[in-house]
Motif scaffolding. Structure first.
Motif, mmCIF file in Angstrom:
data_model
loop_
_atom_site.group_PDB
_atom_site.id
_atom_site.type_symbol
_atom_site.label_atom_id
_atom_site.label_comp_id
_atom_site.label_asym_id
_atom_site.label_seq_id
_atom_site.Cartn_x
_atom_site.Cartn_y
_atom_site.Cartn_z
ATOM 1 N N ASN A 1 0.956 -0.989 -0.055
ATOM 2 C CA ASN A 1 -0.020 -0.118 -0.033
ATOM 3 C C ASN A 1 0.867 1.141 -0.015
ATOM 4 N N PRO A 2 0.885 2.025 -0.944
ATOM 5 C CA PRO A 2 1.777 3.299 -1.161
ATOM 6 C C PRO A 2 1.200 4.459 -0.470
ATOM 7 N N THR A 3 -0.087 4.230 0.251
ATOM 8 C CA THR A 3 -0.834 5.526 0.647
ATOM 9 C C THR A 3 0.045 6.168 1.572
ATOM 10 N N ALA A 4 0.707 5.564 2.780
ATOM 11 C CA ALA A 4 1.335 6.048 3.735
ATOM 12 C C ALA A 4 2.258 6.893 3.197
ATOM 13 N N THR A 5 3.193 6.605 2.300
ATOM 14 C CA THR A 5 4.291 7.267 1.514
ATOM 15 C C THR A 5 3.675 8.519 0.732
ATOM 16 N N ILE A 6 2.641 8.173 0.057
ATOM 17 C CA ILE A 6 2.048 9.368 -0.512
ATOM 18 C C ILE A 6 1.669 10.538 0.452
ATOM 19 N N ALA B 1 -10.188 8.775 -3.161
ATOM 20 C CA ALA B 1 -9.996 7.101 -3.447
ATOM 21 C C ALA B 1 -10.523 6.236 -2.602
ATOM 22 N N ILE B 2 -10.256 6.480 -1.178
ATOM 23 C CA ILE B 2 -10.716 5.494 -0.235
ATOM 24 C C ILE B 2 -12.380 5.488 -0.356
ATOM 25 N N SER B 3 -12.848 6.681 -0.285
ATOM 26 C CA SER B 3 -14.608 6.640 -0.328
ATOM 27 C C SER B 3 -15.023 6.036 -1.623
ATOM 28 N N ASP B 4 -14.200 6.040 -2.665
ATOM 29 C CA ASP B 4 -14.574 5.377 -3.855
ATOM 30 C C ASP B 4 -14.490 3.786 -4.009
ATOM 31 N N SER C 1 -1.758 5.293 -9.141
ATOM 32 C CA SER C 1 -2.845 6.017 -10.320
ATOM 33 C C SER C 1 -3.984 6.393 -9.862
ATOM 34 N N GLU C 2 -4.706 5.732 -9.140
ATOM 35 C CA GLU C 2 -6.234 5.917 -8.831
ATOM 36 C C GLU C 2 -5.888 7.247 -7.808
ATOM 37 N N ILE C 3 -4.880 7.464 -7.050
ATOM 38 C CA ILE C 3 -4.697 8.764 -6.152
ATOM 39 C C ILE C 3 -4.589 9.818 -7.242
ATOM 40 N N LEU C 4 -3.498 9.455 -7.957
ATOM 41 C CA LEU C 4 -2.885 10.538 -9.020
ATOM 42 C C LEU C 4 -4.085 11.192 -9.727
#
Ligand code: IPM
Ligand code: MG
Length: 355
Positions: free
Chosen positions: A291-296, A323-326, A348-351
């Motif tokens: 999961n790259p979210t913590a780094t993002i 992204a989370i709520s989607d 990509s989804e976050i971007l």
């Protein structure tokens, strides 16, 4: 704005999560008109393999000449046999002290959509978790004198603090509390440790200058219990290095979202080091599942604290929330049987939600 950022991908999943964070950062810079220059720095196991040491002088210097450092994670079982002073973790400690980063900020927040993942009962987390742990990072037992007796039959580590070391981080705790719920809890072991008594004296003295901030005290054993009994009672937790190490793992775990939590380490100036709270997860390295979210989100903290770019930081945080709520989920936060995305797809989804 022109920014010079040192990238320290490190070991395990480090390179893949840093890659996604850089993509998000680049897109943010493009939208808001900033220019970024990167330099890649080897530290941790990767540096041991290449150069025989976890952190070269050149690596530290490169970080010292940057405006901010983005770190993935260091360490792994591969280097388990390496002697204590040459372990990959030494790179982290060397960077923290070499860059003078005495304040470690670790937010532990619960995402309502992910609250099922918390190991705590739903009634305990009903009123939410939003804790900011401020951990002293360059002193105490981590950096105190240590050694073994000549016969090898005993060993010691020392925890020592000066008032100056306590004051500079306590200041950040009071200032942070003012921007939050106005409540600081000093966690210590003042019923046993002399250094803890110095923390209490010093912090309570400073508290007089912050009449708008509620200051209370808790022994560390009780604090670890209170974190699972009633986490909503905490706002800012201020504590020394090792207590903060332990409590921040506990606090992040109870949110159920350890793969989502960023951290910032700061000193006197604006230069900081930003990294996810989780480790290098060697078991899933290179599999595109991390999961790259913590780094993002660490990049968002970087924009906020090192560059005062609040709007840009919020843009990243909002993209993550949306992204989370989607329903975008990597394997670690997906429910059993639920669809999930890989590391790059999550990036990509976050971007594409950045505005
Ligand atoms: C952390 C880690 C480090 C620490 C280790 C890897 C040296 O546990 O950042 O919390 O103890 O500070
Ligand atoms: Mg730790």
């Amino acid at each position: 704005m022109d920014m010079h950022i040192a990238l320290v991908p490190g070991d395990g999943i480090g390179p893949e999560i840093v890659r996604e964070a850089v993509r998000v950062l680049d897109r943010t810079a493009e939208i808001y008109g900033h220019r970024i220059e990167y330099s890649e720095v080897d530290a941790g196991g990767v540096s041991i393999d290449k150069y025989g040491v976890p952190l070269r002088k050149e690596a530290l210097e490169e970080c010292l000449s940057s405006d901010a450092v983005l770190l993935g994670a260091v360490g792994g079982p591969k280097w388990d046999g390496v002697p204590g002073d040459k372990r990959p973790e030494k790179a982290l400690l060397g960077l923290r002290s070499g860059l003078g980063l005495y304040t470690n900020m670790r937010p532990a927040v619960i995402y309502p959509e992910l609250s099922d993942a918390s190991p705590l009962k739903s009634e305990i987390i009903a009123s939410g978790i939003d804790i900011l742990i401020l951990r002293e990072l360059t002193g105490g037992i981590y950096f105190g004198e240590r050694g073994r007796s000549e016969d090898g039959e005993s060993a010691y580590d020392t925890m020592s603090y000066s008032k100056a070391e306590i004051r500079r981080i306590a200041l950040k705790a009071f200032e942070s509390a003012r921007l939050r719920e106005g409540h600081v809890t000093l966690v210590d072991k003042a019923n046993v440790l002399e250094s803890s008594r110095l923390w209490r004296e010093t912090v309570s003295e400073m508290g007089k200058s912050y009449p708008d901030v509620t200051l209370d005290y808790m022994y560390v054993d009780n604090a670890s219990m209170q974190l699972v009994r009633n986490p909503s009672q905490f706002d800012v937790i201020l504590t020394e290095n090792m207590f903060g190490d332990i409590l921040s793992d506990e606090a992040s775990m109870i949110t159920g979202s350890i793969g989502m939590l960023p951290s910032a380490s700061l000193g006197d100036g604006t230069r900081g080091m930003y990294e996810p709270i989780h480790g290098s997860a060697p078991d899933i390295a290179g599999k595109n599942v991390a999961n790259p979210t913590a780094t993002i989100l660490s990049v968002a903290m970087m924009l906020r604290y090192s560059f005062s770019l609040e709007k840009e930081a919020r843009a990243i945080e909002n993209a993550v929330k949306s992204a989370i709520s989607d329903g975008v989920r990597t394997a670690d936060i997906a429910k059993k049987g639920e669809d999930h995305v890989g590391t790059d797809e999550c990036g990509s989804e976050i971007l594409r939600r950045l505005v």
